[in-house]
Write a protein that holds these residues in place. Structure first.
Motif, short mmCIF file in Angstrom:
data_model
loop_
_atom_site.label_atom_id
_atom_site.label_comp_id
_atom_site.label_asym_id
_atom_site.label_seq_id
_atom_site.Cartn_x
_atom_site.Cartn_y
_atom_site.Cartn_z
N ASP A 1 0.84 -1.21 0.00
CA ASP A 1 0.00 0.00 0.00
C ASP A 1 0.88 1.26 0.00
OD1 ASP A 1 -2.31 -1.54 0.07
OD2 ASP A 1 -2.62 -1.27 2.24
N VAL B 1 2.58 1.64 -3.38
CA VAL B 1 1.62 2.11 -4.39
C VAL B 1 1.47 3.61 -4.26
CG1 VAL B 1 -0.83 2.10 -5.05
CG2 VAL B 1 0.35 -0.07 -4.66
N GLU B 2 1.28 4.08 -3.03
CA GLU B 2 1.12 5.52 -2.78
C GLU B 2 2.36 6.31 -3.21
OE1 GLU B 2 0.56 8.32 1.10
OE2 GLU B 2 -0.69 6.51 0.99
N GLY C 1 4.32 5.44 -5.60
CA GLY C 1 4.48 5.32 -7.05
C GLY C 1 5.48 4.27 -7.50
N ARG D 1 2.31 -1.13 -8.61
CA ARG D 1 0.86 -1.10 -8.81
C ARG D 1 0.37 -2.55 -8.68
NH1 ARG D 1 3.26 -0.48 -13.73
NH2 ARG D 1 2.80 -2.09 -15.26
N ARG D 2 -0.90 -2.69 -8.42
CA ARG D 2 -1.51 -4.03 -8.36
C ARG D 2 -2.23 -4.29 -9.67
NH1 ARG D 2 -2.49 -2.23 -2.89
NH2 ARG D 2 -1.62 -3.70 -1.39
N GLU D 3 -2.04 -5.50 -10.19
CA GLU D 3 -2.70 -5.91 -11.43
C GLU D 3 -3.23 -7.33 -11.25
OE1 GLU D 3 0.04 -5.81 -14.68
OE2 GLU D 3 0.26 -3.64 -14.62
N LYS E 1 -3.81 -11.16 -7.32
CA LYS E 1 -3.22 -9.90 -7.79
C LYS E 1 -1.71 -10.05 -7.84
CE LYS E 1 -6.87 -7.13 -7.76
NZ LYS E 1 -7.38 -6.53 -8.95
N VAL F 1 1.85 -7.78 -7.71
CA VAL F 1 2.47 -6.51 -7.37
C VAL F 1 3.52 -6.29 -8.46
CG1 VAL F 1 3.81 -5.24 -5.67
CG2 VAL F 1 2.11 -6.93 -4.92
N THR G 1 6.50 -0.15 -11.15
CA THR G 1 6.31 0.91 -12.14
C THR G 1 7.68 1.28 -12.71
OG1 THR G 1 6.63 2.60 -10.47
CG2 THR G 1 4.35 1.83 -10.83
#
Length: 151
Positions: free
Chosen positions: A77, A80-81, A83, A86-88, A97, A99, A102
């Motif tokens: 988390d 992600v915040e 940057g 991302r979760r896909e 999911k 991880v 990016t």
């Protein structure tokens, strides 16, 4: 000789491993900060050190790092915040999911690998290539032995 003196003159495995870990983390994260990644913290290594370029499941990251799934979830988390990931959906199992790093995450991963390689080269030069290779091989065996006890 008291315990504190003994720990200084003849440290046990935990003390030595901690000294190496904290020293490496301090150099790694301060160098990453200088190279454009100032918001990362050593705790993020539980995800970033094990993350595959194509993505990893959080459960795999937890197993590899030895952290609880909830801890990994919190760190993901945060990343992600920030940057870095991302979760896909996992293409092999739509219920799961991945991880995924990016571009910023991939940059950090490449820089981190280069920094650690530099640190390791410095250690190998200090003690000799052969001695360092033996140290790595033995330390890996010890680490794997401990990891096996945790399962």
């Amino acid at each position: 000789m008291n315990r504190a003196e003994r720990k200084k003159t003849d440290p046990d495995l935990g003390v030595m491993a901690g000294q190496v870990l904290f020293s490496l983390q301090k150099e790694l994260f301060s160098t990453l900060a200088e190279q454009g990644h100032p918001r990362l913290r050593p705790r993020h290594g539980a995800v970033l050190a094990y993350l595959d370029e194509d993505g990893s499941r959080a459960t795999d990251l937890a197993q590899q790092s030895g952290q609880h799934k909830q801890v990994i979830g919190t760190l993901v988390d945060e990343l992600v915040e920030l940057g870095y990931v991302r979760r896909e959906p996992d293409p092999r199992d739509r219920r799961a999911k991945l991880v995924v790093p990016t571009e910023l995450g991939l940059d950090q991963m490449a820089r981190s690998d280069a920094i650690v390689a530099t640190i390791e080269r410095r250690h190998a030069e200090a003690v000799g290539e052969e001695a360092y290779a033996v140290f790595r091989r033995v330390f890996k065996q010890v680490a794997e032995g401990h990891r096996g006890r945790l399962r």
